[in-house]
Scaffold this motif. Structure first.
Motif, short mmCIF file in Angstrom:
data_model
loop_
_atom_site.label_atom_id
_atom_site.label_comp_id
_atom_site.label_asym_id
_atom_site.label_seq_id
_atom_site.Cartn_x
_atom_site.Cartn_y
_atom_site.Cartn_z
N VAL A 198 0.82 -1.21 0.00
CA VAL A 198 0.00 0.00 0.00
C VAL A 198 0.86 1.27 0.00
N ALA A 199 1.85 1.33 0.88
CA ALA A 199 2.69 2.53 0.96
C ALA A 199 3.43 2.77 -0.35
N ALA A 200 3.95 1.70 -0.95
CA ALA A 200 4.67 1.84 -2.22
C ALA A 200 3.73 2.32 -3.32
N ASN A 201 2.54 1.75 -3.39
CA ASN A 201 1.58 2.16 -4.42
C ASN A 201 1.16 3.62 -4.24
N ASN A 202 0.98 4.04 -3.01
CA ASN A 202 0.64 5.44 -2.76
C ASN A 202 1.78 6.35 -3.20
N LEU A 203 3.01 5.93 -2.94
CA LEU A 203 4.18 6.71 -3.36
C LEU A 203 4.22 6.85 -4.88
N TYR A 204 4.03 5.75 -5.59
CA TYR A 204 4.11 5.79 -7.05
C TYR A 204 3.05 6.73 -7.63
N LYS A 205 1.85 6.69 -7.08
CA LYS A 205 0.79 7.59 -7.54
C LYS A 205 1.13 9.04 -7.21
N LYS A 206 1.67 9.28 -6.01
CA LYS A 206 2.05 10.63 -5.59
C LYS A 206 3.10 11.22 -6.53
N ILE A 207 4.03 10.40 -6.97
CA ILE A 207 5.11 10.87 -7.85
C ILE A 207 4.60 11.13 -9.26
N GLY A 208 3.50 10.49 -9.65
CA GLY A 208 2.94 10.75 -10.97
C GLY A 208 2.73 9.52 -11.83
N PHE A 209 3.05 8.33 -11.33
CA PHE A 209 2.75 7.11 -12.07
C PHE A 209 1.25 6.89 -12.04
N GLN A 210 0.71 6.40 -13.13
CA GLN A 210 -0.72 6.14 -13.22
C GLN A 210 -0.95 4.66 -13.46
N PRO A 211 -1.93 4.08 -12.77
CA PRO A 211 -2.24 2.67 -13.02
C PRO A 211 -2.63 2.49 -14.48
N LYS A 212 -2.14 1.44 -15.07
CA LYS A 212 -2.43 1.14 -16.48
C LYS A 212 -3.52 0.09 -16.53
N GLU A 213 -4.52 0.35 -17.36
CA GLU A 213 -5.62 -0.60 -17.52
C GLU A 213 -5.16 -1.74 -18.42
N THR A 214 -4.59 -2.74 -17.80
CA THR A 214 -4.10 -3.88 -18.56
C THR A 214 -4.01 -5.08 -17.64
#
Length: 150
Positions: free
Chosen positions: A121-137
């Motif tokens: 969870v913490a890692a995923n929140n970090l990636y989104k905060k930095i600007g990575f977007q989940p890819k629909e795949t």
């Protein structure tokens, strides 16, 4: 805290042991890394291994960047992002990822990708905060493993 990101360009037993420690934190199996695997990563033109270190040269985290060219552009993957438990929550992961983004930009990468377990969870929140977007795949994986790691 002063954080330095260092590219690992030479094999040493200390580097191998450090990677083994980080891999235990990252994955459930305890296979470690062989001398051959580490030397192959270090000598590869497409794989880049980085450690985060403090001013006392204590290794606090690790990540790998793999870069390749495909018909749809120059791409890079961030892999094996891990921060030692002692240093979590201190911005080490964010510094590693920010460094990897800048590293990829300098190499004119078009698309930078990473994957993360939903349980992190913490890692995923970090990636989104930095600007990575989940890819629909759907991500599919086949493990092709050689059990001759030494």
């Amino acid at each position: 805290m002063d954080i330095q990101i260092k590219e690992i360009t030479n094999y040493t037993p200390e580097i191998k042991n450090t990677i083994g420690h980080f891999l235990k934190l990252l994955q459930s199996n305890d296979r470690g890394i062989s001398d051959h695997q580490l030397k192959e990563i270090i000598s590869s033109e497409n794989s880049y291994l980085f450690f985060a270190a403090n001013t006392y040269d204590v290794y606090m985290g690790m990540l790998t960047v793999g870069i390749y060219q495909s018909p749809t552009g120059k791409k890079a993957w961030i892999e094996d992002v891990v921060v030692d438990e002692t240093f979590r929550g201190q911005g080490i992961g964010e510094n590693l990822i920010a460094f990897a983004i800048q590293f990829a930009r300098q190499r004119q990468v078009d698309i930078l990708t990473l994957t993360s377990s939903p349980a992190r969870v913490a890692a995923n929140n970090l990636y989104k905060k930095i600007g990575f977007q989940p890819k629909e795949t759907n991500v599919y994986r086949m493990t092709l493993i050689n059990d001759c790691h030494a």
